[in-house]
Design a protein around this motif. Structure first.
Motif, mmCIF file in Angstrom:
data_model
loop_
_atom_site.group_PDB
_atom_site.id
_atom_site.type_symbol
_atom_site.label_atom_id
_atom_site.label_comp_id
_atom_site.label_asym_id
_atom_site.label_seq_id
_atom_site.Cartn_x
_atom_site.Cartn_y
_atom_site.Cartn_z
ATOM 1 N N GLN A 117 27.303 -21.422 -0.245
ATOM 2 C CA GLN A 117 27.447 -20.233 0.581
ATOM 3 C C GLN A 117 26.113 -19.885 1.228
ATOM 4 N N ARG A 118 26.144 -19.689 2.521
ATOM 5 C CA ARG A 118 24.989 -19.165 3.239
ATOM 6 C C ARG A 118 25.303 -17.690 3.429
ATOM 7 N N GLU A 119 24.629 -16.860 2.663
ATOM 8 C CA GLU A 119 24.999 -15.445 2.616
ATOM 9 C C GLU A 119 25.124 -14.830 3.999
ATOM 10 N N ARG A 120 26.242 -14.167 4.197
ATOM 11 C CA ARG A 120 26.619 -13.492 5.438
ATOM 12 C C ARG A 120 26.726 -14.432 6.627
ATOM 13 N N LYS A 121 26.735 -15.763 6.375
ATOM 14 C CA LYS A 121 26.821 -16.706 7.489
ATOM 15 C C LYS A 121 27.760 -17.860 7.184
ATOM 16 N N VAL A 166 17.555 -23.821 7.617
ATOM 17 C CA VAL A 166 16.639 -23.976 6.471
ATOM 18 C C VAL A 166 16.053 -22.648 5.996
ATOM 19 N N THR A 167 16.273 -21.576 6.750
ATOM 20 C CA THR A 167 15.773 -20.267 6.322
ATOM 21 C C THR A 167 16.887 -19.409 5.707
ATOM 22 N N GLY A 168 18.022 -20.024 5.412
ATOM 23 C CA GLY A 168 19.159 -19.276 4.879
ATOM 24 C C GLY A 168 18.997 -18.894 3.419
ATOM 25 N N ASN A 169 19.848 -17.976 2.996
ATOM 26 C CA ASN A 169 19.946 -17.576 1.583
ATOM 27 C C ASN A 169 21.167 -18.288 1.014
ATOM 28 N N TYR A 170 20.933 -19.306 0.202
ATOM 29 C CA TYR A 170 22.006 -20.169 -0.281
ATOM 30 C C TYR A 170 22.346 -19.895 -1.735
ATOM 31 N N ARG A 171 23.640 -19.946 -1.986
ATOM 32 C CA ARG A 171 24.166 -19.886 -3.355
ATOM 33 C C ARG A 171 25.049 -21.113 -3.539
ATOM 34 N N LEU A 172 24.668 -21.986 -4.475
ATOM 35 C CA LEU A 172 25.499 -23.123 -4.850
ATOM 36 C C LEU A 172 26.300 -22.658 -6.053
ATOM 37 N N ILE A 202 10.496 -20.082 2.095
ATOM 38 C CA ILE A 202 10.753 -18.894 1.259
ATOM 39 C C ILE A 202 10.021 -17.659 1.775
ATOM 40 N N TYR A 203 8.890 -17.849 2.435
ATOM 41 C CA TYR A 203 8.167 -16.702 2.988
ATOM 42 C C TYR A 203 8.845 -16.143 4.232
ATOM 43 N N LYS A 204 9.817 -16.881 4.742
ATOM 44 C CA LYS A 204 10.621 -16.399 5.862
ATOM 45 C C LYS A 204 11.957 -15.853 5.358
ATOM 46 N N GLY A 205 12.095 -15.748 4.041
ATOM 47 C CA GLY A 205 13.302 -15.169 3.453
ATOM 48 C C GLY A 205 14.303 -16.161 2.901
ATOM 49 N N ALA A 206 14.015 -17.453 2.969
ATOM 50 C CA ALA A 206 14.950 -18.454 2.447
ATOM 51 C C ALA A 206 15.049 -18.354 0.928
#
Length: 178
Positions: free
Chosen positions: A64-68, A36-42, A120-124
């Motif tokens: 996409q979960r960036e770099r993961k 849930v803290t990932g950086n997602y691109r749909l 989002i404050y954890k970078g999500a």
């Protein structure tokens, strides 16, 4: 039946065939809930290939979960004629992308955003992109369609991407059009 005869209205990937849209959506939700803290691109994008007596369109959906890593699937549409007019083909690619994007209702988009919002404050983060298989380079025949197709993606609230950044259309979907 119209000229636009559907090959299939279902989605598929390498491990599963004949997925409904609800199954695809649930896969995306479950994928996002894994981190849930990932950086997602749909990301959505369509490419086409003219064959002997038909034109095959492939629309890709990628979370996409960036770099993961990522999870992805495709939807095939077969038009039973050779679509030789470049503008018609590019426009129909964009239409098919718009069609799949429209399946993500406001409630569904809100549900996806709500997965990452508390984090989002954890970078999500969560962004939605529309990849268009066109380029703006001087020698690219599709450059005259860039403004039109980009405007169509923006009207849906998508962040438009063109070549070389439109990898879902120009690479992922492209490999299934052959």
């Amino acid at each position: 039946m119209t000229d636009f005869d559907r090959l299939t209205d279902s989605f598929q990937n390498l491990s599963q065939k004949n997925m409904t849209f609800d199954q695809v959506y649930n896969r995306i939700v479950n994928y996002m809930k894994q981190d849930v803290t990932g950086n997602y691109r749909l990301i959505f994008g369509t490419d086409s290939q003219v064959h002997t007596d038909y034109t095959l369109f492939i629309t890709g959906i990628v979370i996409q979960r960036e770099r993961k890593g990522a999870w992805a699937c495709i939807r095939k549409v077969k038009v039973p004629r050779k679509m030789m007019n470049l503008h018609e083909r590019i426009s129909y690619e964009t239409t098919l992308t718009e069609e799949v994007v429209s399946m993500f209702t406001e409630d569904r988009k809100k549900e996806l955003i709500d997965i990452v919002l508390p984090h989002i404050y954890k970078g999500a983060s969560f962004t939605v992109e529309g990849h268009i298989d066109i380029g703006s380079g001087r020698r690219n025949k599709t450059r005259v369609f860039v403004n039109e197709m980009v405007a169509r993606m923006e009207s849906l609230g998508l962040e438009p991407k063109i070549k070389p950044d439109a990898f879902v259309a120009s690479s992922y979907a492209n490999r299934y059009t052959k």
